[in-house]
Scaffold this active site. Structure first.
Site, PDB file in Angstrom:
ATOM      1  CG  ASP A 183      -2.048   1.022   1.092  1.00 40.07           C
ATOM      2  OD1 ASP A 183      -1.766   2.199   0.774  1.00 40.07           O
ATOM      3  OD2 ASP A 183      -3.209   0.635   1.304  1.00 40.07           O
ATOM      4  NE  ARG A 233     -12.790   4.217   5.874  1.00 38.08           N
ATOM      5  CZ  ARG A 233     -12.110   5.348   5.927  1.00 38.08           C
ATOM      6  NH1 ARG A 233     -12.090   6.055   7.040  1.00 38.08           N
ATOM      7  NH2 ARG A 233     -11.432   5.786   4.892  1.00 38.08           N
ATOM      8  CE  LYS A 247      -4.200   4.469   4.683  1.00 33.38           C
ATOM      9  NZ  LYS A 247      -5.405   4.439   3.826  1.00 33.38           N
ATOM     10  CG  ASP A 282      -8.817   3.420  -3.022  1.00 33.56           C
ATOM     11  OD1 ASP A 282      -8.192   3.082  -4.055  1.00 33.56           O
ATOM     12  OD2 ASP A 282      -8.431   4.342  -2.269  1.00 33.56           O
ATOM     13  CG  ASN A 283      -8.169   2.595  -8.169  1.00 31.50           C
ATOM     14  OD1 ASN A 283      -7.889   2.159  -9.286  1.00 31.50           O
ATOM     15  ND2 ASN A 283      -7.297   2.572  -7.165  1.00 31.50           N
ATOM     16  CB  CYS A 306     -21.116  22.566 -23.385  1.00 32.21           C
ATOM     17  SG  CYS A 306     -22.309  21.216 -23.397  1.00 32.21           S
TER      18      CYS A 306
END
Length: 908
Positions: free
Chosen positions: A449, A460, A473, A521-522, A577
Site C-alpha cells: 500500500d 474504520r 499503512k 479503492d478504485n 459545455c
C-alpha cells in the site's frame, strides 16, 4: 456530550457521510453493554466503539482459553487463565478516544443492566437470553442476541413495542429540477427530467421564482401522475410560476413493534425466500441449547454420536412447534462444527450485529425484525468425510474443530499477496493472523500500500492508532498482524500496483503465489490486478464497500468468470459545455470549482516550472495557446509582488467569474433567445443565469476573496491572512476594470463545437512564443509552488475556496447551494465508509479463502455477494461461469509457431 459541534469531523469524516450529524448526535448519548468477550463479542465491541457511542462496557465472567485465540484478536497466549473482558479492555480503549470503555467481570444483574440503552448478548445460554430479554423489553432497553457456532450464526433484535426510524434506507433524498408549475387546484408540477418520485409521499420546494409561496410551505403532499409530473396542493391563490426551483424528497419515518424473545417465534424472520433453511437453523440452535443444558458441553467436533443426538432433539422441537419440514443433514453438519470458533464468521455476524446496535442508538436504517440465520456450510470439504477432530491445545483449536489439523497446516503454507492496507485490508490482515494464513513453514504474506496513515482513516482502519499518523499503512498493518499472531510471516511494501511495478510484481513473483486478495479503492487497479491473476492463473478474492453497501467477488481459474474489465466501470463525465456555461445541479458547480482550483493553483504553477526547464510538451496549437497564455499571465502583469496584490487579483477574479463572464454569456444568448427551431434557448436543463454584484458584507463573497487571495499567495510564496478587516481595507484600494460584452466572442453550446474549435488565433500564438522566448522565463523564472488539492485539512483554504466558488456559481444559475460537509463529499470524491460493512465484507472474503485453500472445484461451492446493512439485504449467490471462446486452429501456422519457439529456445 451530545452537542453536534463536539463531533470530531476529522475522525468521523467518512462515517458522517453514512449516518449524518443527527444520527451521530443521538449515538453519542448511548451506553452499550456487550456481554461475552470471545471472538464474536470483541468484534461487535470493536465496531461499536469505532462508531462513536457514549460508552461501551464489555462483560465476561470467563477466562481466556486456547480456543479463544482462533478469533479473539485482542487476546494473547500470555492472557491464558485471565478474565477475557479485563484482558481486552485496554486495547479496545485505544480505538476511539471519544468513547469510554469499561470492563465488568460480574454477572448480568438487573441493577447493572439499568445503566444501558442497548444490551448485546453473545455466547449466552437460552435461559439467560430469555431472562435478560424480558427485563430489557419491559424497561425499553434495546436488546440484541448474537451467536456463532462454527460455520453458522444467528441474530435476534428486540427494540421495544414502539421503535421509530427516521430514515429507513439512508439514501440521499431524491431531487428533481422543475420545468413548470400550473396555477390551479391541484397544481401540477412538471420536471425537466424523470423525477423518480414514485412511492414518495411529500416533498419540499426551494429556489422557485414567481410562485415563492412554495419555498416556505414546508413539506407538500404529492400524487405522482407520470414519470415527469405530479400534483400538489391548491396553487390557484399563489403567484404565477416564473422559473427555476428544485423539489426534494421528504424522508418518511416508520414505526416498528417488536416482541420479546421469550414470546417470539422463529417466523419473525427477514428472508422468507429461505424460510425452510432458517427454520432448520432455528430448531438446530434451540436444540444446541438443550444439548448443552443436558451435557454441559457442546457436541464434540466431528462426533457422529453427538450429531445424532442433536438431530433427535431438533426433531422433538420440530414436532412441538408443528413444523412440517427440517433438513436433518444441515442439523447434523451444525453439530459437527458447533465447537468451532471461526474468525471469518465472527467478522460477518459481528459486523451485522454492530450495525443493529447503531440502528438502535441512532434511529436510522431499517432494523432486523427480528431473527436472522446464516450458514457457510459449503465451506466444508466437498468430499465429506466424518471423523472426530482431536484438538491440540493451540491457538488454532477453534478452527481445527471445524476443518482438522491437516487443513491448518495447509493454511500455514499459503503464500498470498494482499493489495491494499486500508479499511478492508486491515480487516483481512486481522482475519489472516487469526486463521494462521501464511503463518507456517514456507508460508508468507506480502502486503503493499503506497499510502500513509491520515486521521480520517482511524475511524474504520482499526489497526492504526493516532500515534501512527504519517507512517506507512502497510508497515503499521503488518506490525499489528504480527502482534495478533507472532508466527505471521509477512512483508510490507509501499508500491503502487501497475505497469510501473512490474519489475517487482512480475512472473517470478506471481508464479510463487497461491492467491491474491484485493482490498483496493478504485476500479482501474482492480481490473489491472484481475488481469495479472488471469495471466498467471491465480485465484483472487475481491471486496469493496460504499457506506452500508458491500460486495465480494471470488475469481477461481477455470471455474468462475474473472472480475473485468466491464463497461460498468468508471464515472460518467459531466459534459464540458455543461460545466462551462450551462450548469443545473450543485454537482456541476462543485466540479467547476474543483477545475478552477486545479487550473489556477496547480496547473498554472506547474506550467511555469516545466516551461522554465524546457520540459513542457503540447498536444496541439489549442493547448499550446492555453498554456502559454497561463504562463504569460502568471509571470507578467498578474504576478503579485505583495499581499495586497493577491487581494487585488482575487477581487478581479471574482468580477470576471461571477459578473463579466455571465454578462458575456447573456450578451450572446439573451434571456429571450430562441433556437433555430423557434423554441426558447433557455429551457429544460439550460438555466438562464444572472450576474452577481460584489458586496464586501456578503459572507460568501468575502469567503471567496479570502480563500482565493491566500491560495494565490501560496503559489508565489507570499504569506496571507484571515483578517477580514485587513482584507476589506485592501479591497478599497482595488481598481476593478470596466467590462463591456463583445459581440465577436463565440460561446460553444455543445461539446462537439468545443472539440471542433482549434487555435485559430495564430497571430496571438506567435506573439506569445516570441514574448516568452525573449523574456527571462526559461532557466531564470522563479520557481512556483503548485498546490495539491487536500480536502481533509481545514486550515489550508482548499475547501474554503471550493465551497465559496461553487455556491457563488450556483447563485448565478439559481441552483440551491450546499454546505461544506456535502461539498467536501462531492468535490473531494469521498467514498462514505463505516467499519461494520468493512468487517462483514472481509469475513465473507475469508470464507471463500477457506474454499480456495481446500481446492474446491465445484462452482456451486463458491459465493459472491452483495449486502446492504441499512435495509437488511444479504444476497449470496453462485458466481458466473467463465466465458468460453472459440479459437480457430490452423495446423500449418501452429506447426510453424512451434518450430519458431523451439529455435528461439535453442538460441537462448
Amino acid at each position: 456530550d451530545g452537542d453536534m459541534d463536539e463531533l470530531d469531523e476529522g475522525f468521523y469524516s467518512r462515517q458522517l457521510y453514512v449516518l449524518g450529524h443527527d444520527a451521530m448526535r443521538r449515538m453519542k448519548e448511548a451506553n452499550v453493554l456487550v456481554a461475552g468477550m470471545r471472538g464474536l463479542g470483541v468484534e461487535i465491541a470493536k465496531n461499536v466503539i469505532l462508531a462513536g457511542v457514549r460508552s461501551v462496557t464489555v462483560q465476561d465472567e470467563g477466562v481466556t482459553e486456547w480456543c479463544d485465540l482462533a478469533s479473539q484478536f485482542y487476546l494473547r497466549e500470555s492472557h491464558l487463565g485471565q478474565n477475557r473482558s479485563v484482558c481486552c479492555c485496554p486495547q479496545l480503549s485505544q480505538l476511539n478516544s471519544y468513547v469510554r470503555v469499561h470492563s465488568h467481570c460480574g454477572p448480568l444483574e438487573e441493577n447493572f443492566l439499568f445503566g444501558f440503552q442497548v444490551v448485546v448478548l453473545t455466547n449466552s445460554t437460552l435461559l439467560e437470553q430469555q431472562r435478560v430479554g424480558t427485563f430489557c423489553h419491559s424497561h425499553n432497553i434495546k436488546f440484541i442476541v448474537a451467536d456463532t457456532k462454527g460455520l453458522c450464526g444467528q441474530l435476534f433484535c428486540d427494540f421495544g413495542e414502539d421503535f421509530t426510524v427516521t430514515d429507513c434506507n439512508g439514501e440521499p433524498p431524491i431531487t428533481a429540477m422543475i420545468d413548470k408549475i400550473t396555477k390551479e387546484n391541484p397544481g401540477i408540477v412538471t420536471c425537466v427530467e424523470e423525477h423518480n418520485l414514485r412511492g414518495v409521499s411529500s416533498v419540499t420546494f426551494s429556489g422557485v421564482f414567481g410562485m415563492v409561496e412554495l419555498n416556505s410551505n414546508g413539506p407538500v403532499a404529492i400524487q405522482v401522475l407520470n414519470g415527469f409530473s405530479f400534483s400538489i396542493c391548491d396553487t390557484s391563490g399563489f403567484h404565477e410560476y416564473e422559473r427555476g426551483g428544485v423539489v426534494t424528497e421528504v424522508k418518511d419515518s416508520a414505526t416498528f413493534a417488536f416482541v420479546p424473545l421469550v414470546n417470539g417465534d422463529m417466523f419473525v424472520m427477514k428472508d422468507n425466500a429461505k424460510m425452510q433453511e432458517h427454520q432448520t437453523l432455528h430448531l438446530a440452535f434451540q436444540a444446541l441449547h438443550e444439548f448443552v443444558k443436558d451435557t454441559r458441553r457442546l457436541p464434540a467436533a466431528g462426533s457422529k454420536v453427538d450429531a445424532d443426538k442433536l438431530v433427535t432433539l431438533a426433531t422433538r422441537l420440530k414436532v412441538a412447534s408443528g413444523l412440517d419440514e427440517m433438513d436433518e443433514n444441515m442439523v447434523r453438519k451444525l453439530a459437527m462444527v458447533a465447537r468451532g470458533d471461526l474468525a471469518p464468521v465472527n467478522a460477518f455476524i459481528g459486523g451485522l450485529a454492530a450495525q443493529e446496535v447503531i440502528k438502535a442508538c441512532s434511529g436510522k436504517f431499517t432494523p432486523l425484525h427480528q431473527w436472522m440465520y446464516f450458514h457457510a456450510l459449503e465451506c466444508l470439504p466437498e468430499a465429506a468425510k466424518v471423523e472426530e477432530q482431536l484438538l491440540r491445545g493451540c491457538r488454532y483449536d477453534g478452527q481445527i474443530a471445524v476443518f482438522g489439523s491437516d487443513f491448518q497446516e495447509k493454511l500455514g503454507k499459503q503464500r498470498y499477496f494482499l493489495v491494499g492496507a486500508g479499511a478492508i485490508g486491515c480487516e483481512l490482515l486481522k482475519n489472516f493472523a487469526l486463521i494462521g494464513l501464511g503463518a507456517g513453514e514456507g508460508g508468507h504474506i506480502t502486503v503493499t500500500d503506497m499510502d500513509s496513515i491520515e486521521k480520517s482513516n482511524l475511524n474504520r482502519q482499526f489497526l492504526f492508532k493516532p500515534q501512527d499518523i504519517g507512517r506507512q499503512k502497510a508497515n503499521v498493518a503488518a506490525e499489528a498482524a504480527r502482534q495478533m499472531n507472532p508466527d505471521m510471516n509477512i512483508t510490507a511494501h509501499q508500491n503502487r500496483l501497475g505497469t510501473e511495478s512490474e519489475s517487482v510484481y512480475g512472473h517470478s513473483f506471481f508464479r510463487n503465489l497461491d492467491g491474491v486478495a484485493a482490498a483496493l479503492d478504485n476500479y482501474e487497479a482492480r481490473v489491472y490486478l484481475d488481469g495479472c491473476c488471469v495471466a498467471y492463473k491465480k485465484p483472487m478474492l475481491e471486496g469493496g464497500t460504499l457506506g452500508t453497501k458491500g460486495s465480494t467477488v471470488v475469481v477461481v481459474p477455470h471455474v468462475t468468470e474473472s472480475y473485468g474489465p466491464t463497461s460498468s466501470g468508471g464515472e460518467h463525465a459531466i459534459p464540458l459545455c455543461t460545466l462551462k456555461n450551462f450548469p443545473h445541479r450543485i454537482e456541476h458547480t462543485l466540479q467547476w470549482a474543483r477545475d478552477q482550483f486545479e487550473g489556477l493553483f496547480k496547473h498554472s504553477a506547474e506550467n511555469v516550472n516545466q516551461y522554465s526547464r524546457s520540459v513542457v510538451r503540447f498536444r496541439g496549437p489549442a493547448e499550446e495557446l492555453e498554456v502559454l497564455e497561463s504562463i504569460s499571465s502568471s509571470l507578467g502583469e498578474q504576478r503579485p509582488r505583495s499581499w495586497p496584490d493577491c487581494v487585488s487579483w482575487a477581487r478581479r477574479r471574482w468580477e470576471t467569474l461571477y459578473n463579466n463572464d455571465i454578462r458575456q454569456l447573456l450578451h450572446c444568448f439573451p434571456p429571450d433567445s430562441v433556437t433555430s427551431s423557434g423554441l426558447p434557448f433557455w429551457m429544460d436543463m439550460k438555466r438562464c443565469p444572472h450576474p452577481l454584484t460584489f458586496d464586501p458584507n456578503n459572507t460568501t463573497h468575502m469567503d471567496y476573496v479570502v480563500a482565493a487571495a491566500n491560495l494565490y499567495g501560496q503559489i508565489y510564496g507570499i504569506e496571507g491572512t484571515r483578517d477580514c478587516a485587513a482584507i476589506r481595507a485592501a479591497l478599497e484600494e482595488v481598481h476593478v476594470p470596466e467590462f463591456t460584452p463583445k459581440s465577436s466572442v463565440k460561446i460553444h453550446v455543445t461539446d462537439e463545437e468545443m472539440k471542433g474549435e482549434e487555435a485559430k488565433d495564430v497571430a496571438r500564438l506567435n506573439e506569445l512564443r516570441e514574448k516568452l522566448a525573449s523574456g527571462p522565463v526559461r532557466g531564470h523564472a522563479p520557481r512556483m509552488q503548485p498546490l495539491e488539492f487536500e480536502k481533509d485539512d481545514d486550515s489550508n483554504f482548499h475547501m474554503d475556496y471550493i465551497v465559496a466558488a461553487s455556491n457563488l456559481r450556483a447563485e448565478n444559475y439559481d441552483i440551491p447551494t450546499t454546505d461544506k460537509h456535502k461539498s467536501k463529499l462531492i468535490a473531494g470524491r469521498i467514498m462514505p465508509a463505516i467499519a461494520t460493512t468493512t468487517a462483514a465484507i472481509a469475513g465473507l472474503m475469508c470464507l471463500e479463502l477457506y474454499k480456495l485453500v481446500q481446492g474446491h472445484r465445484r462452482i456451486e461451492s463458491y459465493r459472491s455477494s452483495f449486502l446492504n446493512l441499512a435495509i437488511q439485504t444479504y444476497s449470496l449467490f453462485i458466481p458466473s461461469k467463465p466465458r468460453l471462446f472459440t479459437v480457430s486452429y490452423y495446423p500449418q501456422l501452429w506447426h510453424r509457431s512451434i518450430q519458431k519457439h523451439e529455435k528461439s529456445k535453442v538460441s537462448e
